[in-house]
Design a protein around this motif. Structure first.
Motif, short mmCIF file in Angstrom:
data_model
loop_
_atom_site.label_atom_id
_atom_site.label_comp_id
_atom_site.label_asym_id
_atom_site.label_seq_id
_atom_site.Cartn_x
_atom_site.Cartn_y
_atom_site.Cartn_z
N VAL A 112 0.83 -1.20 0.00
CA VAL A 112 0.00 0.00 0.00
C VAL A 112 0.86 1.26 0.00
CG1 VAL A 112 -1.81 -1.22 1.27
CG2 VAL A 112 -0.15 0.18 2.52
N LYS A 113 0.23 2.39 -0.32
CA LYS A 113 0.90 3.67 -0.25
C LYS A 113 1.01 4.10 1.21
CE LYS A 113 1.16 4.37 -4.74
NZ LYS A 113 2.46 4.42 -5.43
N LYS A 114 2.17 4.59 1.58
CA LYS A 114 2.41 4.98 2.97
C LYS A 114 2.46 6.50 3.06
CE LYS A 114 4.87 0.65 3.32
NZ LYS A 114 4.52 0.31 1.91
N ASN A 115 1.45 7.06 3.72
CA ASN A 115 1.26 8.50 3.78
C ASN A 115 1.32 9.00 5.22
OD1 ASN A 115 0.29 8.45 0.86
ND2 ASN A 115 -1.29 7.23 1.85
N PHE A 116 1.92 10.17 5.41
CA PHE A 116 2.08 10.74 6.75
C PHE A 116 1.49 12.15 6.77
CE2 PHE A 116 5.28 7.60 6.00
CZ PHE A 116 5.32 6.87 7.17
N PHE A 117 0.65 12.41 7.77
CA PHE A 117 -0.02 13.70 7.89
C PHE A 117 0.22 14.24 9.30
CE2 PHE A 117 -3.44 16.47 9.09
CZ PHE A 117 -3.76 17.18 7.95
N ALA A 118 0.73 15.48 9.38
CA ALA A 118 1.00 16.07 10.69
C ALA A 118 0.48 17.50 10.75
CB ALA A 118 2.50 16.06 10.98
N PHE A 119 -0.17 17.81 11.86
CA PHE A 119 -0.71 19.16 12.08
C PHE A 119 0.00 19.81 13.26
CE2 PHE A 119 -3.89 21.76 14.45
CZ PHE A 119 -3.98 22.80 13.55
N SER A 120 0.38 21.08 13.08
CA SER A 120 0.93 21.90 14.15
C SER A 120 2.07 21.21 14.89
CB SER A 120 -0.21 22.28 15.11
OG SER A 120 0.15 23.32 15.97
N ASN A 172 -4.60 33.06 7.28
CA ASN A 172 -4.81 33.81 8.52
C ASN A 172 -4.34 33.04 9.75
OD1 ASN A 172 -6.17 35.98 7.11
ND2 ASN A 172 -7.97 34.66 7.00
N ASP A 173 -3.41 32.14 9.54
CA ASP A 173 -2.88 31.36 10.66
C ASP A 173 -2.16 32.30 11.63
OD1 ASP A 173 -1.33 29.65 12.36
OD2 ASP A 173 -1.55 28.05 10.88
N PRO A 174 -2.59 32.35 12.91
CA PRO A 174 -1.96 33.27 13.87
C PRO A 174 -0.50 32.92 14.17
CG PRO A 174 -3.46 31.78 14.99
CD PRO A 174 -3.68 31.59 13.52
N PHE A 175 -0.07 31.71 13.80
CA PHE A 175 1.32 31.31 14.06
C PHE A 175 2.20 31.47 12.84
CE2 PHE A 175 -1.39 28.75 16.92
CZ PHE A 175 -0.87 29.16 18.13
N LEU A 176 1.70 32.18 11.84
CA LEU A 176 2.42 32.31 10.57
C LEU A 176 3.80 32.92 10.76
CD1 LEU A 176 1.99 31.66 7.62
CD2 LEU A 176 1.03 33.93 7.28
N GLU A 177 3.90 33.98 11.55
CA GLU A 177 5.20 34.62 11.77
C GLU A 177 6.14 33.72 12.56
OE1 GLU A 177 4.96 38.48 13.43
OE2 GLU A 177 3.67 39.30 11.85
N MET A 178 5.60 32.99 13.52
CA MET A 178 6.42 32.10 14.33
C MET A 178 6.97 30.95 13.50
SD MET A 178 5.23 29.95 17.73
CE MET A 178 4.54 31.45 18.44
N ILE A 179 6.17 30.50 12.52
CA ILE A 179 6.58 29.38 11.68
C ILE A 179 7.71 29.76 10.73
CG2 ILE A 179 5.77 27.92 9.78
CD1 ILE A 179 3.07 27.75 11.20
N LYS A 180 7.79 31.04 10.35
CA LYS A 180 8.84 31.52 9.44
C LYS A 180 8.78 30.80 8.10
CE LYS A 180 11.85 32.92 13.26
NZ LYS A 180 13.15 32.75 13.92
N LEU A 181 7.78 31.18 7.34
CA LEU A 181 7.49 30.51 6.07
C LEU A 181 8.64 30.58 5.08
CD1 LEU A 181 5.30 28.90 4.69
CD2 LEU A 181 4.31 31.03 3.84
N GLU A 182 9.38 31.68 5.08
CA GLU A 182 10.48 31.82 4.12
C GLU A 182 11.55 30.75 4.36
OE1 GLU A 182 10.62 33.68 1.44
OE2 GLU A 182 8.56 34.24 1.97
N ARG A 183 11.82 30.44 5.62
CA ARG A 183 12.79 29.39 5.92
C ARG A 183 12.29 28.04 5.43
NH1 ARG A 183 14.01 25.51 9.80
NH2 ARG A 183 12.00 25.80 10.81
N ILE A 184 10.99 27.81 5.61
CA ILE A 184 10.39 26.55 5.16
C ILE A 184 10.46 26.44 3.64
CG2 ILE A 184 8.21 25.28 4.97
CD1 ILE A 184 7.58 26.18 7.81
N LYS A 185 10.18 27.53 2.94
CA LYS A 185 10.25 27.53 1.48
C LYS A 185 11.64 27.15 1.01
CE LYS A 185 6.62 30.95 0.57
NZ LYS A 185 6.33 32.32 0.06
N LYS A 186 12.66 27.70 1.67
CA LYS A 186 14.04 27.39 1.28
C LYS A 186 14.35 25.93 1.54
CE LYS A 186 18.85 28.81 1.86
NZ LYS A 186 19.31 27.39 1.80
#
Length: 221
Positions: A112-120, A172-186
């Motif tokens: 089977v396909k092995k899929n992983f889903f994680a939130f927060s 509108n995720d209130p944790f958007l700044e804490m997550i640092k999306l630019e670092r994740i994109k890189k």
């Protein structure tokens, strides 16, 4: 005289939840990692949009539970805190390994396909486990989660070009700044697997319509 900390090893039982039994019709395994203060039993309801005959859903749960309100009625779970974090990571790996291999050795799970889903908060737990265990992976969905700062793209070199990693974040995720999306994109750009960022009009929650679109895009329901 100074107090001294000592450790003792114990054997414990920890739960996980599923949407039923695997069968010869099972095509997908989904391993879910909930967010801070949630419970696996409730969190897995987000996946009631899939066909249980084809999608076997397994929801893991943080090993620490606590009361969420002053009336001591609502209960949530947490994956870890900064206290004794290295021990927590070891305990998490043992627990997740047991659940993962329990599902693999059931029926025809190797096919089977092995899929992983994680939130927060579950995202950091999942990524550390993937790095330490390096299991077979078909897809990863990280939702409103951050990547542990100690991990690098090299830690995930085992994810080949056939693996899909989708990162989802609410506009509108209130944790958007804490997550640092630019670092994740890189970081995503430096991985060898297929990566994509998906946004939706919402906050820090799993948006069912967006989840449905992602699952449909990865696999036919």
């Amino acid at each position: 005289m100074e107090n001294q900390k000592e450790w003792v090893s114990i054997k414990m039982d920890a739960p996980f939840y599923t949407n039923g039994n695997q069968s010869e019709e099972t095509e997908h395994l989904w391993f879910l990692f909930h967010g801070y203060g949630q419970l696996a039993e409730h969190f897995m309801r987000r996946f009631d949009i899939v066909d249980p005959k084809k999608h076997h859903v397994v929801a893991l749960q943080g090993l620490s539970r606590f009361y969420l309100d002053n009336k001591y009625e609502k209960i949530g779970a947490s994956w870890m805190t900064r206290m004794e974090r290295e021990k927590d990571i070891i305990h998490q790996k043992r627990y997740i390994d047991e659940v993962y291999y329990d599902r693999l050795f059931n029926t025809k799970a190797f096919d089977v396909k092995k899929n992983f889903f994680a939130f927060s908060q579950g995202g950091a737990t999942l990524m550390r486990w993937l790095k330490n265990t390096q299991p077979e992976v078909d897809s990863i969905v990280m939702w409103g989660a951050d990547f542990p700062h100690e991990l690098s793209p090299e830690d995930f070199s085992f994810l080949n070009e056939e693996v899909n990693l989708i990162y989802v974040i609410g506009e509108n995720d209130p944790f958007l700044e804490m997550i640092k999306l630019e670092r994740i994109k890189k970081l995503l750009n430096d991985l060898t697997c297929n990566t994509e960022i998906v946004t939706f009009k919402g906050g820090h929650h799993v948006h069912r319509e967006t989840l449905q679109k992602i699952i449909n895009k990865l696999y036919s329901k």
